[in-house]
Every structure is written in C-alpha cells, then in structure tokens.
Design a protein around this motif. Structure first.
Motif, short mmCIF file in Angstrom:
data_model
loop_
_atom_site.label_atom_id
_atom_site.label_comp_id
_atom_site.label_asym_id
_atom_site.label_seq_id
_atom_site.Cartn_x
_atom_site.Cartn_y
_atom_site.Cartn_z
N ARG A 31 31.43 31.49 33.74
CA ARG A 31 31.25 30.20 34.40
C ARG A 31 30.07 30.25 35.34
NH1 ARG A 31 36.49 30.97 38.27
NH2 ARG A 31 36.96 32.76 37.04
N VAL A 32 29.76 29.15 35.90
CA VAL A 32 28.62 29.05 36.81
C VAL A 32 29.16 28.95 38.24
CG1 VAL A 32 26.60 27.70 37.45
CG2 VAL A 32 27.23 27.94 35.04
N TRP A 33 28.67 29.82 39.11
CA TRP A 33 29.05 29.78 40.50
C TRP A 33 27.95 29.08 41.29
CZ3 TRP A 33 30.32 33.83 37.35
CH2 TRP A 33 31.66 34.19 37.32
N ALA A 41 31.46 37.86 45.29
CA ALA A 41 32.75 37.91 45.98
C ALA A 41 33.90 37.83 44.98
CB ALA A 41 32.84 36.77 47.00
N GLU A 42 33.78 36.98 43.97
CA GLU A 42 34.86 36.86 42.99
C GLU A 42 34.97 38.11 42.13
OE1 GLU A 42 36.73 33.75 39.81
OE2 GLU A 42 35.20 33.08 41.21
N ALA A 45 36.55 40.79 44.29
CA ALA A 45 37.99 40.55 44.44
C ALA A 45 38.74 40.94 43.19
CB ALA A 45 38.24 39.08 44.78
N PHE A 46 38.19 40.64 42.02
CA PHE A 46 38.83 41.03 40.76
C PHE A 46 38.95 42.54 40.67
CE2 PHE A 46 38.05 42.69 36.50
CZ PHE A 46 39.23 42.30 35.89
N ILE A 47 37.87 43.24 40.98
CA ILE A 47 37.88 44.70 40.86
C ILE A 47 38.87 45.31 41.85
CG2 ILE A 47 36.51 46.79 41.23
CD1 ILE A 47 34.09 45.17 40.19
N GLU A 48 38.83 44.87 43.09
CA GLU A 48 39.67 45.48 44.12
C GLU A 48 41.13 45.05 44.07
OE1 GLU A 48 39.19 47.99 46.23
OE2 GLU A 48 37.34 48.22 45.13
N THR A 49 41.41 43.82 43.67
CA THR A 49 42.81 43.37 43.70
C THR A 49 43.53 43.55 42.37
OG1 THR A 49 42.23 41.09 43.17
CG2 THR A 49 42.36 41.67 45.49
#
Length: 80
Positions: A31-33, A41-42, A45-49
């Motif tokens: 998608r486009v941020w 940041a997303e 967050a995916f990697i860490e959570t």
C-alpha cells in the motif's frame, strides 16, 4: 526496500530474506503510506510485535519456538 544482492542464478543466497519479505508483504500488504516515516514505523511494529515475538518457527530443528525464544536460549547457552 533494496534489491536482493545474491549471486547470479543462485536462488539459495537470499532464501531467508526472501522468506521474510514474503511474510511482510502478506501481512501488511502493498500500500501507499503518506510518508517514509509512517511506512518505517509500521514495518518496525510488524517486526517487533509479530515477527520476532509471536511468530513460530515452523521447523522441528528450532523446536517450534518464537525467534525471540531461540535468541534467548542461544544467549543463555553462550553465558553458561
């Protein structure tokens, strides 16, 4: 994201990286941020959570553990 830098004609050079990016694309999609900071940041967050803490390694050699658990066991073994 950067292009894979494996050897020409060798599909095994980047197997782990390609596997990770496949999971990343499947989970957060393409998608486009609004800006680079939001995208970073997303992904962080995916990697860490999820990727490092909840995802299980689907292989008996790793004991079906989470990557974080594998790292902690390894560090404990090194300290002993």
């Amino acid at each position: 994201m950067r292009q894979s830098m494996g050897g020409v004609g060798s599909c095994y050079d980047n197997a782990a990286a390609e596997s990770f990016f496949a999971v990343l694309k499947e989970e957060i999609g393409v998608r486009v941020w609004p800006d680079r900071a939001s995208a970073r940041a997303e992904v962080f967050a995916f990697i860490e959570t999820f990727y490092n803490r909840r995802r299980l390694r689907r292989h008996p050699e790793w004991g079906y553990l989470k990557p974080l658990e594998i790292r902690q066991r390894h560090l404990h073994t090194l300290a002993a």
